[in-house]
Design a protein around this motif. Structure first.
Motif, PDB file in Angstrom:
ATOM      1  N   UNK A 169       0.818  -1.211   0.000  1.00  0.00           N
ATOM      2  CA  UNK A 169       0.000   0.000   0.000  1.00  0.00           C
ATOM      3  C   UNK A 169       0.849   1.256   0.000  1.00  0.00           C
ATOM      4  N   UNK A 170       1.982   1.235   0.689  1.00  0.00           N
ATOM      5  CA  UNK A 170       2.841   2.418   0.713  1.00  0.00           C
ATOM      6  C   UNK A 170       3.584   2.593  -0.607  1.00  0.00           C
ATOM      7  N   UNK A 171       4.096   1.495  -1.157  1.00  0.00           N
ATOM      8  CA  UNK A 171       4.813   1.620  -2.430  1.00  0.00           C
ATOM      9  C   UNK A 171       3.861   2.009  -3.553  1.00  0.00           C
ATOM     10  N   UNK A 172       2.614   1.521  -3.510  1.00  0.00           N
ATOM     11  CA  UNK A 172       1.630   1.924  -4.519  1.00  0.00           C
ATOM     12  C   UNK A 172       1.325   3.409  -4.408  1.00  0.00           C
ATOM     13  N   UNK A 173       1.200   3.906  -3.174  1.00  0.00           N
ATOM     14  CA  UNK A 173       0.918   5.338  -3.006  1.00  0.00           C
ATOM     15  C   UNK A 173       2.106   6.173  -3.482  1.00  0.00           C
ATOM     16  N   UNK A 174       3.328   5.738  -3.168  1.00  0.00           N
ATOM     17  CA  UNK A 174       4.511   6.465  -3.637  1.00  0.00           C
ATOM     18  C   UNK A 174       4.534   6.525  -5.162  1.00  0.00           C
ATOM     19  N   UNK A 175       4.208   5.414  -5.810  1.00  0.00           N
ATOM     20  CA  UNK A 175       4.194   5.407  -7.275  1.00  0.00           C
ATOM     21  C   UNK A 175       3.188   6.418  -7.819  1.00  0.00           C
ATOM     22  N   UNK A 176       2.040   6.535  -7.182  1.00  0.00           N
ATOM     23  CA  UNK A 176       1.042   7.509  -7.627  1.00  0.00           C
ATOM     24  C   UNK A 176       1.519   8.938  -7.397  1.00  0.00           C
ATOM     25  N   UNK A 177       2.154   9.157  -6.248  1.00  0.00           N
ATOM     26  CA  UNK A 177       2.668  10.500  -5.964  1.00  0.00           C
ATOM     27  C   UNK A 177       3.672  10.918  -7.029  1.00  0.00           C
ATOM     28  N   UNK A 178       4.538   9.986  -7.447  1.00  0.00           N
ATOM     29  CA  UNK A 178       5.568  10.293  -8.444  1.00  0.00           C
ATOM     30  C   UNK A 178       5.010  10.351  -9.861  1.00  0.00           C
ATOM     31  N   UNK A 179       3.883   9.691 -10.070  1.00  0.00           N
ATOM     32  CA  UNK A 179       3.368   9.549 -11.431  1.00  0.00           C
ATOM     33  C   UNK A 179       2.946  10.886 -12.034  1.00  0.00           C
ATOM     34  N   UNK A 180       2.280  11.731 -11.258  1.00  0.00           N
ATOM     35  CA  UNK A 180       1.736  12.968 -11.830  1.00  0.00           C
ATOM     36  C   UNK A 180       2.824  13.882 -12.387  1.00  0.00           C
TER      37      UNK A 180
END
Length: 591
Positions: free
Chosen positions: A43-54
């Motif tokens: 859940x944390x790595x998925x959220x980090x990926x979303x934060x970086x994606x934009x």
């Protein structure tokens, strides 16, 4: 000349001094996806990926795999240095990772400069100290000094046209794939907000619409009374300076109460800065070594706590909320931590590991402070009693979906008092709840939390309370529980015809004639080396606290506990002065 902004725990475009400095001569940006991140929860790595994606999709920065990451103390040619070499960069600008002591350190390797700028805190760890240079051990005086120290104004926003595109590279991380893998391995009911503009907009709405109620609603998990900024702060998508700049414009009391939350965050980081060993060890003993439980009983009790089937309504709702949403209300975190450590007697490190795996807003300093159930150097010797916290909440509690999720029919937790399902009837009312003998840790815990205060109660004080007829009786009783639970060395008795609380001398007494407010007299608080807010002066170095409701008593809980702890520390240290011994002859409480 091109500078490289090495993004770390500052994943935002606004109020980012390191990024602004890098853009002075054109900036490339990179985030290093290190091996350490691969060990995060899904859940944390998925959220980090979303934060970086934009920002990545707008070609503002690149996310690169890295097997060795440059460190603040001596750059070793990690991803920051390699990327700087590709774009001809001469400066690598990451945010300072630790405290004030390393602010000005620069390292030169291969003709490139490593320059550390900024901090994820309003006041960097290590900067707020007492007059003698020692760090603070108690929150209230730290907060006062923190306010006096102040913080910088938010930095200017980064320019949208001052970027150098690094282009594609074989080490680029597929952020969509990382998010998908994290979601599949560790799913959540809802995705946390990851867009910086939406987070800032939600913060502005909170300040405009709900901040004025924060002092009243912050400890009610059934209400949407908090800012929900913890995830954004943990990932660096908003800086505490930005938050404090908004609240500074508001003149109501709710804003001042809310400003204590960034102070708590800085205080916990300050303790960890001065005592890095606190990540895995207790600074002072929480329990005796012989008191911790081990073996199958410990495993069974931990799993019941983890799965939310302990039989304590507030604990179970909070743990199930954590499993499904990756978030838990701050007051509930304190309650579940207290149950785990003080009642189930399971080492706090085990709970800390579970929080690290399940909280999306996980932060080392904040997490360890919650699970040590402490305040800085001093873990609570008392307890945040689950049954009293549930009773306090049940006066208002109407569980919403975000608290209980799909825990019961119709989305209601099956045992939360105040619903039409009635009060909890114990752990046996939960599917999968443990059925243990009288010696089972959960059975003992339910008994201990029900008897914890009773074991410290004095029969004479019980008799006094039975005959007390003031309109403030319920408030006085609640303050009594707070004082007794603040530290298990505190004792009560009847002295001067009123309940009095003591440890190697009298700490406080109630003034029984108060009808408009519960009046608590701290006999020699004026002698303590620390000052506390909201107290009125009284004769003979006394201080008076007036409280008109149980809600206000809860709001003042931290101050009351700080006074008790300061008194105990002082009495165990330098508090045996001739002046105090003379005062011990007796001070009549006055309202």
């Amino acid at each position: 000349m091109t500078s490289l902004w090495w993004a770390r725990r500052d994943l935002r475009l606004a109020d980012n001094p390191a990024l602004v400095s890098a853009q002075e001569d054109g900036a490339a940006a990179v985030f290093a996806w290190t091996d350490g991140i691969t060990r995060w929860s899904g859940r944390r790595s998925a959220h980090l990926a979303r934060v970086l994606w934009q920002p990545a999709r707008r070609q503002r920065w690149s996310t690169r795999r890295a097997t060795r990451c440059g460190r603040c103390r001596g750059h070793r040619g990690g991803p920051g240095g390699r990327c700087a070499g590709r774009v001809g960069g001469t400066r690598v600008l990451p945010r300072r990772h630790r405290g004030a002591g390393r602010r000005r350190r620069r390292t030169h390797r291969g003709g490139r400069e490593l320059r550390l700028i900024g901090s994820p805190y309003a006041v960097a760890p290590g900067r707020v100290r007492k007059a003698d240079g020692d760090p603070y051990k108690v929150f209230t005086p730290y907060r006062d000094a923190w306010r006096r120290h102040g913080w910088r104004a938010p930095a200017a926003a980064a320019r949208g046209d001052a970027w150098v595109n690094l282009g594609r590279h074989e080490d680029d991380v597929d952020l969509d794939q990382r998010a998908a893998h994290g979601d599949a391995a560790d799913p959540l009911v809802n995705v946390h907000e990851f867009r910086e503009d939406r987070i800032v907009e939600a913060l502005a709405d909170f300040v405009a619409e709900r901040l004025h109620l924060y002092g009243e609603d912050r400890d009610r998990p059934d209400l949407d009374g908090t800012s929900r900024l913890s995830t954004a702060l943990a990932f660096g998508q908003v800086h505490p300076r930005t938050v404090l700049a908004l609240t500074a414009r508001e003149k109501h009391p709710g804003a001042r109460v809310f400003e204590s939350e960034p102070a708590w965050r800085d205080f916990h980081a300050d303790v960890l800065f001065h005592h890095p060993e606190a990540l895995r060890t207790s600074l002072t003993p929480v329990l005796r070594d012989a008191d911790w439980i081990e073996g199958r009983d410990a495993d069974a009790a931990f799993m019941a706590w983890r799965d939310g089937v302990t039989g304590f309504p507030l604990v179970d709702a909070g743990m199930r909320q954590l499993a499904q949403t990756g978030w838990m209300h701050n007051r509930v975190r304190m309650v579940v931590a207290s149950l785990l450590v003080k009642d189930l007697r399971i080492p706090w490190q085990r709970g800390a590991d579970h929080f690290r795996r399940t909280l999306v807003d996980y932060d080392h300093a904040q997490n360890q402070a919650q699970l040590a159930v402490g305040r800085g150097h001093r873990p609570r010797r008392g307890a945040v009693l689950p049954h009293l916290q549930s009773q306090h909440a049940s006066a208002h509690l109407r569980p919403r979906a975000s608290l209980c999720g799909a825990l019961g029919a119709g989305g209601r937790h099956p045992c939360v008092s105040g619903t039409d399902r009635g009060p909890c009837r114990g752990a046996s009312s939960h599917p999968g709840a443990l059925q243990g003998s009288e010696s089972h840790p959960l059975v003992v815990a339910r008994s201990r939390t029900g008897e914890y205060v009773r074991n410290m109660r004095d029969a004479d004080v019980d008799l006094w309370m039975g005959h007390y007829t003031s309109p403030m009786k319920d408030v006085v009783q609640h303050l009594r529980w707070i004082l007794l639970a603040s530290d298990d060395r505190v004792e009560e008795s009847i002295k001067w015809s009123t309940p009095t609380f003591s440890y190697r001398g009298d700490i406080a007494s109630f003034y029984p004639q108060g009808s408009m407010a519960a009046v608590l007299v701290f006999h020699r608080a004026g002698l303590l080396p620390t000052t506390f807010p909201g107290l009125e002066p009284a004769p003979r170095d006394g201080r008076v606290m007036r409280i008109i409701s149980i809600a206000e008593a809860e709001d003042r809980r931290d101050t009351i506990e700080d006074i008790v702890h300061a008194w105990i520390d002082w009495r165990d240290g330098a508090g045996s002065s001739v002046r105090l011994e003379m005062a011990d002859a007796g001070v009549t409480p006055r309202g």
